[in-house]
Write a protein that holds these residues in place. Structure first.
Motif, PDB file in Angstrom:
ATOM      1  N   GLN A  24       0.826  -1.207   0.000  1.00  0.00           N
ATOM      2  CA  GLN A  24       0.000   0.000   0.000  1.00  0.00           C
ATOM      3  C   GLN A  24       0.862   1.259   0.000  1.00  0.00           C
ATOM      4  OE1 GLN A  24      -3.678   0.100  -0.041  1.00  0.00           O
ATOM      5  NE2 GLN A  24      -2.850   2.009  -0.850  1.00  0.00           N
ATOM      6  N   HIS A  25       1.955   1.215   0.748  1.00  0.00           N
ATOM      7  CA  HIS A  25       2.861   2.370   0.779  1.00  0.00           C
ATOM      8  C   HIS A  25       3.426   2.649  -0.606  1.00  0.00           C
ATOM      9  CE1 HIS A  25       6.527   4.689   1.695  1.00  0.00           C
ATOM     10  NE2 HIS A  25       5.869   5.096   2.788  1.00  0.00           N
ATOM     11  N   ARG A  26       3.784   1.598  -1.334  1.00  0.00           N
ATOM     12  CA  ARG A  26       4.321   1.792  -2.686  1.00  0.00           C
ATOM     13  C   ARG A  26       3.250   2.346  -3.623  1.00  0.00           C
ATOM     14  NH1 ARG A  26       5.961  -3.403  -5.980  1.00  0.00           N
ATOM     15  NH2 ARG A  26       3.717  -3.306  -6.346  1.00  0.00           N
ATOM     16  N   GLN A  27       1.998   1.874  -3.489  1.00  0.00           N
ATOM     17  CA  GLN A  27       0.924   2.376  -4.341  1.00  0.00           C
ATOM     18  C   GLN A  27       0.659   3.853  -4.079  1.00  0.00           C
ATOM     19  OE1 GLN A  27      -2.363  -0.249  -3.561  1.00  0.00           O
ATOM     20  NE2 GLN A  27      -1.539  -1.919  -4.839  1.00  0.00           N
ATOM     21  N   TRP A  28       0.646   4.260  -2.799  1.00  0.00           N
ATOM     22  CA  TRP A  28       0.460   5.681  -2.485  1.00  0.00           C
ATOM     23  C   TRP A  28       1.592   6.519  -3.080  1.00  0.00           C
ATOM     24  CZ3 TRP A  28      -0.904   4.853   3.386  1.00  0.00           C
ATOM     25  CH2 TRP A  28      -2.247   4.457   3.488  1.00  0.00           C
ATOM     26  N   ARG A  29       2.795   6.021  -2.982  1.00  0.00           N
ATOM     27  CA  ARG A  29       3.928   6.762  -3.532  1.00  0.00           C
ATOM     28  C   ARG A  29       3.796   6.882  -5.042  1.00  0.00           C
ATOM     29  NH1 ARG A  29       9.225   3.459  -3.530  1.00  0.00           N
ATOM     30  NH2 ARG A  29       8.019   2.598  -5.271  1.00  0.00           N
ATOM     31  N   ASP A  30       3.401   5.784  -5.709  1.00  0.00           N
ATOM     32  CA  ASP A  30       3.260   5.817  -7.167  1.00  0.00           C
ATOM     33  C   ASP A  30       2.117   6.727  -7.598  1.00  0.00           C
ATOM     34  OD1 ASP A  30       5.318   4.022  -7.239  1.00  0.00           O
ATOM     35  OD2 ASP A  30       4.048   2.242  -7.525  1.00  0.00           O
ATOM     36  N   ASN A  31       1.122   6.910  -6.719  1.00  0.00           N
ATOM     37  CA  ASN A  31      -0.028   7.765  -7.052  1.00  0.00           C
ATOM     38  C   ASN A  31       0.201   9.231  -6.674  1.00  0.00           C
ATOM     39  OD1 ASN A  31      -1.443   5.578  -8.060  1.00  0.00           O
ATOM     40  ND2 ASN A  31      -2.425   5.133  -6.085  1.00  0.00           N
ATOM     41  N   GLY A  32       1.421   9.558  -6.237  1.00  0.00           N
ATOM     42  CA  GLY A  32       1.748  10.943  -5.957  1.00  0.00           C
ATOM     43  C   GLY A  32       1.390  11.421  -4.583  1.00  0.00           C
ATOM     44  N   LEU A  33       1.019  10.493  -3.665  1.00  0.00           N
ATOM     45  CA  LEU A  33       0.697  10.895  -2.293  1.00  0.00           C
ATOM     46  C   LEU A  33       1.981  11.372  -1.610  1.00  0.00           C
ATOM     47  CD1 LEU A  33      -2.159  10.673  -1.022  1.00  0.00           C
ATOM     48  CD2 LEU A  33      -1.273   8.781   0.339  1.00  0.00           C
ATOM     49  N   LEU A  39      -9.291  12.218  17.389  1.00  0.00           N
ATOM     50  CA  LEU A  39      -9.284  13.645  17.066  1.00  0.00           C
ATOM     51  C   LEU A  39      -8.680  13.881  15.691  1.00  0.00           C
ATOM     52  CD1 LEU A  39      -9.788  16.574  18.032  1.00  0.00           C
ATOM     53  CD2 LEU A  39      -7.465  16.554  18.977  1.00  0.00           C
ATOM     54  N   ILE A  40      -7.692  13.103  15.319  1.00  0.00           N
ATOM     55  CA  ILE A  40      -7.045  13.258  14.014  1.00  0.00           C
ATOM     56  C   ILE A  40      -7.740  12.377  12.983  1.00  0.00           C
ATOM     57  CG2 ILE A  40      -4.901  12.899  12.738  1.00  0.00           C
ATOM     58  CD1 ILE A  40      -4.822  13.556  16.454  1.00  0.00           C
ATOM     59  N   GLY A  41      -8.092  11.176  13.367  1.00  0.00           N
ATOM     60  CA  GLY A  41      -8.778  10.282  12.438  1.00  0.00           C
ATOM     61  C   GLY A  41      -8.851   8.872  12.992  1.00  0.00           C
ATOM     62  N   ARG A  42      -9.978   8.192  12.735  1.00  0.00           N
ATOM     63  CA  ARG A  42     -10.138   6.807  13.146  1.00  0.00           C
ATOM     64  C   ARG A  42      -9.366   5.889  12.186  1.00  0.00           C
ATOM     65  NH1 ARG A  42     -14.642   5.604  16.410  1.00  0.00           N
ATOM     66  NH2 ARG A  42     -15.801   7.470  17.056  1.00  0.00           N
ATOM     67  N   PRO A  43      -9.131   4.648  12.566  1.00  0.00           N
ATOM     68  CA  PRO A  43      -8.587   3.692  11.592  1.00  0.00           C
ATOM     69  C   PRO A  43      -9.572   3.538  10.432  1.00  0.00           C
ATOM     70  CG  PRO A  43      -8.358   2.841  13.824  1.00  0.00           C
ATOM     71  CD  PRO A  43      -9.224   4.056  13.921  1.00  0.00           C
ATOM     72  N   MET A  44      -9.083   3.567   9.197  1.00  0.00           N
ATOM     73  CA  MET A  44      -9.959   3.584   8.024  1.00  0.00           C
ATOM     74  C   MET A  44      -9.321   2.787   6.888  1.00  0.00           C
ATOM     75  SD  MET A  44      -9.157   7.555   7.042  1.00  0.00           S
ATOM     76  CE  MET A  44      -9.295   8.043   8.760  1.00  0.00           C
ATOM     77  N   PRO A  45     -10.160   2.351   5.921  1.00  0.00           N
ATOM     78  CA  PRO A  45      -9.612   1.670   4.752  1.00  0.00           C
ATOM     79  C   PRO A  45      -8.718   2.604   3.943  1.00  0.00           C
ATOM     80  CG  PRO A  45     -11.980   1.280   4.957  1.00  0.00           C
ATOM     81  CD  PRO A  45     -11.625   2.368   5.933  1.00  0.00           C
ATOM     82  N   ALA A  46      -7.906   2.013   3.070  1.00  0.00           N
ATOM     83  CA  ALA A  46      -6.941   2.797   2.291  1.00  0.00           C
ATOM     84  C   ALA A  46      -7.633   3.836   1.424  1.00  0.00           C
ATOM     85  CB  ALA A  46      -6.100   1.856   1.427  1.00  0.00           C
ATOM     86  N   GLU A  47      -8.844   3.530   0.874  1.00  0.00           N
ATOM     87  CA  GLU A  47      -9.539   4.468  -0.001  1.00  0.00           C
ATOM     88  C   GLU A  47      -9.948   5.730   0.753  1.00  0.00           C
ATOM     89  OE1 GLU A  47     -10.367   1.357   0.547  1.00  0.00           O
ATOM     90  OE2 GLU A  47      -9.682   0.345  -1.285  1.00  0.00           O
ATOM     91  N   GLU A  48     -10.372   5.557   2.011  1.00  0.00           N
ATOM     92  CA  GLU A  48     -10.760   6.722   2.809  1.00  0.00           C
ATOM     93  C   GLU A  48      -9.535   7.505   3.278  1.00  0.00           C
ATOM     94  OE1 GLU A  48     -13.438   5.901   5.963  1.00  0.00           O
ATOM     95  OE2 GLU A  48     -14.697   4.540   4.770  1.00  0.00           O
ATOM     96  N   PHE A  49      -8.442   6.784   3.521  1.00  0.00           N
ATOM     97  CA  PHE A  49      -7.237   7.466   3.994  1.00  0.00           C
ATOM     98  C   PHE A  49      -6.727   8.451   2.947  1.00  0.00           C
ATOM     99  CE2 PHE A  49      -2.730   7.942   4.898  1.00  0.00           C
ATOM    100  CZ  PHE A  49      -2.707   8.067   6.271  1.00  0.00           C
ATOM    101  N   ILE A  50      -6.878   8.135   1.680  1.00  0.00           N
ATOM    102  CA  ILE A  50      -6.409   9.022   0.609  1.00  0.00           C
ATOM    103  C   ILE A  50      -7.170  10.348   0.635  1.00  0.00           C
ATOM    104  CG2 ILE A  50      -6.199   9.263  -1.893  1.00  0.00           C
ATOM    105  CD1 ILE A  50      -5.822   6.305  -2.093  1.00  0.00           C
ATOM    106  N   LYS A  51      -8.434  10.284   1.062  1.00  0.00           N
ATOM    107  CA  LYS A  51      -9.258  11.495   1.064  1.00  0.00           C
ATOM    108  C   LYS A  51      -8.750  12.542   2.044  1.00  0.00           C
ATOM    109  CE  LYS A  51     -13.418   8.955  -0.266  1.00  0.00           C
ATOM    110  NZ  LYS A  51     -14.805   8.576   0.119  1.00  0.00           N
ATOM    111  N   LEU A  52      -7.917  12.138   3.011  1.00  0.00           N
ATOM    112  CA  LEU A  52      -7.328  13.123   3.923  1.00  0.00           C
ATOM    113  C   LEU A  52      -6.426  14.092   3.168  1.00  0.00           C
ATOM    114  CD1 LEU A  52      -6.359  10.819   6.953  1.00  0.00           C
ATOM    115  CD2 LEU A  52      -8.334  12.364   6.769  1.00  0.00           C
ATOM    116  N   PHE A  53      -5.909  13.673   2.031  1.00  0.00           N
ATOM    117  CA  PHE A  53      -5.014  14.520   1.234  1.00  0.00           C
ATOM    118  C   PHE A  53      -5.720  15.088   0.007  1.00  0.00           C
ATOM    119  CE2 PHE A  53      -2.611  11.279   3.451  1.00  0.00           C
ATOM    120  CZ  PHE A  53      -1.611  12.016   4.066  1.00  0.00           C
ATOM    121  N   HIS A  54      -6.783  14.417  -0.452  1.00  0.00           N
ATOM    122  CA  HIS A  54      -7.540  14.898  -1.613  1.00  0.00           C
ATOM    123  C   HIS A  54      -9.021  14.865  -1.262  1.00  0.00           C
ATOM    124  CE1 HIS A  54      -3.858  14.642  -3.937  1.00  0.00           C
ATOM    125  NE2 HIS A  54      -3.719  13.374  -3.527  1.00  0.00           N
ATOM    126  N   PRO A  55      -9.507  15.842  -0.481  1.00  0.00           N
ATOM    127  CA  PRO A  55     -10.910  15.853  -0.050  1.00  0.00           C
ATOM    128  C   PRO A  55     -11.877  15.858  -1.256  1.00  0.00           C
ATOM    129  CG  PRO A  55      -9.627  17.524   1.129  1.00  0.00           C
ATOM    130  CD  PRO A  55      -8.750  17.008   0.024  1.00  0.00           C
TER     131      PRO A  55
END
Length: 743
Positions: free
Chosen positions: A568-577, A727-743
């Motif tokens: 997952q870390h590699r996919q986020w990096r490849d997607n420009g996160l 307060l910062i965020g609950r544990p979430m699936p990878a798809e929701e985690f991306i939304k923290l950077f691209h609302p």
């Protein structure tokens, strides 16, 4: 066939005859020659037999032929005797045919050779050749007729006519024959003695009064004698290496066999030797009989079966006792428990059955090796034995599981007292080849007749109570309660489903953001495991992680989580996160796996992840179980570039001296200290101390479980580096985690 003595006699006679005729040039009438030939044949048949008598006749004939007409025929005569004698011994053809074959095939070449070797005058010519060959053939025919058709044939079929002659001829050799027989008899006796002494059994023979007549060397040695001859004339009572009771028994047995006429007696007996050793012998005795069938003694033999008996005793021991600790095994324990229940039922008493399991024993095996693990089991067995009474039974069921049978107990308080004694005794460290190791015990207890009236039920319920004690934190004891069976059933069901969860792809990885407190920027994510069961729904970690840890499934599950997090870390990096740090928890069992660093490196390299962006979280309790080994493993990971963090800091029993030795990058303040900030002053004090400690050691600090702004504000005043929580965020699936950077 080998050449015999008669053949050498004839050959010698032939050579003498040839040399005599040649040297002295003697002649005799032809009639004397024939009579002399017949006379020699007549006298030699009784002694030599047909073939050698014939050869003698041939030689005699040739001898007189040479006297009458001296010729260089020495070679011919010797060759004739050799050829006819050897070929008849091998092929047994007609004598006349063999002699004729010699003269027709070999006579001429040999005649020519003889004239070369012995030159005479006149030289060799056709008349001489014809005369020599003709005389040879005539000689062969004459000898054949003398043997087959003359009065010699009658003499040959009536041996009584020449018996006096044979006696006269053979009498000189009788003395030599007796000497030869005596020598052969001596050699036979020596061979018999050698065979008897070589036989591995113990052999002896006695007369009708049970007095020894002889034995072999093995038997002599076992009864304390130097040579077999020393036993002659002795009885069993005279043998120093027999116990007196054995001696009387053997003495009476031998006489009983002779009196009753038993055909055989077989018995296994132990023999106590003078040096104190015990020898097991399988004894066989049979009566000795003479030619008329009368018993004249006893023949006996012993076979040493000591090793066989020791093996049998060893097998019996292993069938009832544990080989490592020497304690009773499950089989013997079961037998004793059945008898104890029967007695308790008759006397109306209680019986306590305790199931004892060592905590984290596998950690010792994995880190220090099975040899050290075996030493620990022996020491535990000894320590448990010291805690029990004489009437109690301690057994080892296998692995690190022990079972205790408490007999003749009156009340529950007696069982509690013994149990607490065991718990306290296990708090003392064990010295394992220089390693100071702590191993606690978890105990489950069932009582007869309340928790069962048979061994199987009591064992099952004690086992259920032990698992309940483990769930309550280990290092304690629990009595069996009926609802534990329901709980055990649920546990078994969950374990069965858990074993198939990985292969059915039922696990998920959720990601909880980690924020830099001063800037408010998301700098990392912690990978958290979830189980999405098709029937039970979403199962949180605290419901199945302890079970996975206990069954060992956590190793495979942990590797799967690490692999998914890296992917997952590699996919986020490849997607420009933005480049984030990925935090992954290592379980205690994972951490104790051999070659842990190699496994982690292989997974990271397979997913092309920078190890400096991977943070491995470990609890302080698992590090402190063997601080030296933990420091070594952590250093290997640190050298590879991994970030290291201590999770749940403050809840274990860390030693500050060891904490300095660990190559740690970060401390995670446990949420139990953050939850009641700012209302709980004690929690605030502890949190402040942890942050100060981390700063003094140049370590970063992250607080977990932050759910309110006042909590975040207080941590910010302490200059806490990072926070994570609702307060910062609950544990979430990878798809929701991306939304923290691209609302």
């Amino acid at each position: 066939m080998p050449l015999t003595v008669p053949f050498y006699i004839i050959l010698t006679f032939t050579i003498i005859a040839a040399l005599t005729s040649h040297l002295f040039n003697l002649t005799l009438p032809f009639a004397i020659q024939l009579n002399f030939t017949s006379l020699i044949t007549l006298f030699t048949i009784p002694v030599l037999g047909d073939i050698w008598a014939l050869l003698v006749a041939l030689v005699a004939h040739d001898y007189f032929l040479m006297i009458m007409e001296p010729q260089p025929n020495t070679i011919l005569l010797i060759a004739e005797a050799l050829f006819v004698g050897l070929t008849w011994q091998r092929y047994h053809h007609n004598l006349f045919l063999l002699d004729s074959l010699f003269w027709l095939c070999l006579g001429l070449p040999l005649l020519w050779i003889s004239y070369i070797l012995i030159p005479v005058d006149p030289p060799l010519s056709s008349p001489i050749i014809i005369n020599t060959v003709g005389n040879g053939l005539l000689n062969a025919l004459l000898a054949h007729v003398l043997i087959s058709y003359s009065p010699l044939a009658y003499w040959k079929t009536h041996p009584s006519l020449y018996r006096p002659l044979r006696t006269l001829i053979q009498s000189p050799s009788r003395h030599l024959s007796h000497q030869k027989i005596a020598e052969e008899l001596r050699q036979s006796q020596e061979m018999l003695r050698l065979v008897i002494n070589t036989i591995p059994q113990y052999i002896f023979w006695k007369d009708t009064q049970a007095v020894y007549l002889g034995c072999n060397q093995n038997f002599a040695q076992i009864v304390g004698l130097d040579t077999p001859e020393e036993i002659i004339g002795k009885t069993d009572l005279d043998l120093i290496n027999y116990q007196r009771t054995d001696s009387l028994f053997f003495q009476m047995l031998s006489r009983s066999m002779i009196a009753d006429g038993k055909t055989q007696y077989q018995h296994i007996e132990s023999l106590q030797l003078a040096e104190g050793d015990c020898l097991w012998l399988e004894m066989n005795k049979i009566p000795l009989r003479d030619g008329q069938g009368h018993i004249i003694g006893v023949l006996g033999s012993f076979e040493d079966i000591t090793e066989r008996k020791r093996t049998e005793q060893r097998l019996v021991y292993l069938a009832h006792y544990d080989e490592l600790t020497g304690l009773p095994n499950r089989s013997l324990f079961y037998e004793k428990a059945v008898l104890a229940i029967r007695d308790a039922k008759q006397q109306g008493k209680l019986i306590g059955l305790m199931f004892v399991d060592l905590d984290h024993f596998k950690y010792v095996n994995d880190t220090l090796g099975h040899v050290v693990g075996d030493i620990l089991l022996k020491k535990v067995a000894h320590r448990l034995t010291q805690c029990l009474r004489k009437e109690d039974t301690l057994a080892r069921l296998g692995g690190d599981d022990f079972i205790i049978l408490l007999e003749t107990v009156q009340t529950d308080q007696e069982i509690i007292h013994i149990t607490q004694t065991i718990i306290d005794a296990m708090q003392v460290s064990f010295d394992l080849k220089g390693y100071e190791t702590y191993v606690t015990a978890t105990i489950g207890i069932s009582i007869y007749p309340y928790d069962g009236e048979d061994v199987d039920t009591l064992l099952k319920n004690a086992d259920a109570a032990m698992y309940r004690a483990k769930e309550k934190g280990r290092n304690n004891y629990q009595f069996f309660l009926p609802q534990m069976n329901v709980h055990s059933h649920k546990r078994l069901t969950l374990e069965s489903k858990l074993r198939h969860a990985l292969e059915r792809n039922e696990f998920l990885v959720y990601y909880q953001p980690q924020m830099h407190l001063a800037t408010g920027i998301i700098v990392g994510a912690e990978a958290l495991l979830r189980w999405q069961h098709p029937d039970l729904g979403l199962i949180l970690p605290y419901n199945f992680i302890p079970l996975a840890e206990e069954t060992g499934l956590i190793v495979q599950i942990g590797e799967w989580v690490l692999h998914r997090a890296c992917l997952q870390h590699r996919q986020w990096r490849d997607n420009g996160l933005p480049i984030l740090r990925m935090s992954v928890n290592l379980s205690p069992r994972q951490f104790r796996q051999p070659n842990l660093s190699q496994h982690v490196i292989q997974i990271v390299e397979a997913n092309n992840v920078d190890p400096t962006l991977l943070e491995l979280e470990l609890t302080e309790s698992m590090l402190m179980q063997d601080a030296d080994m933990a420091a070594k493993i952590l250093q290997e990971l640190k050298d590879r570039g991994f970030q290291l963090a201590i999770d749940d800091f403050g809840t274990g029993y860390s030693s500050l001296s060891y904490l300095r030795r660990f190559p740690i990058d970060k401390l995670k303040i446990d949420q139990s200290f953050v939850r009641e900030i700012p209302t709980n002053q004690d929690d605030m004090t502890i949190t402040r101390a942890i942050v100060a400690l981390a700063k003094s050691l140049n370590l970063k600090v992250i607080a977990e479980g932050v759910e309110t702004k006042p909590q975040a504000a207080f941590l910010k005043t302490l200059r806490c580096d990072e926070v994570q929580g609702y307060l910062i965020g609950r544990p979430m699936p990878a798809e929701e985690f991306i939304k923290l950077f691209h609302p």
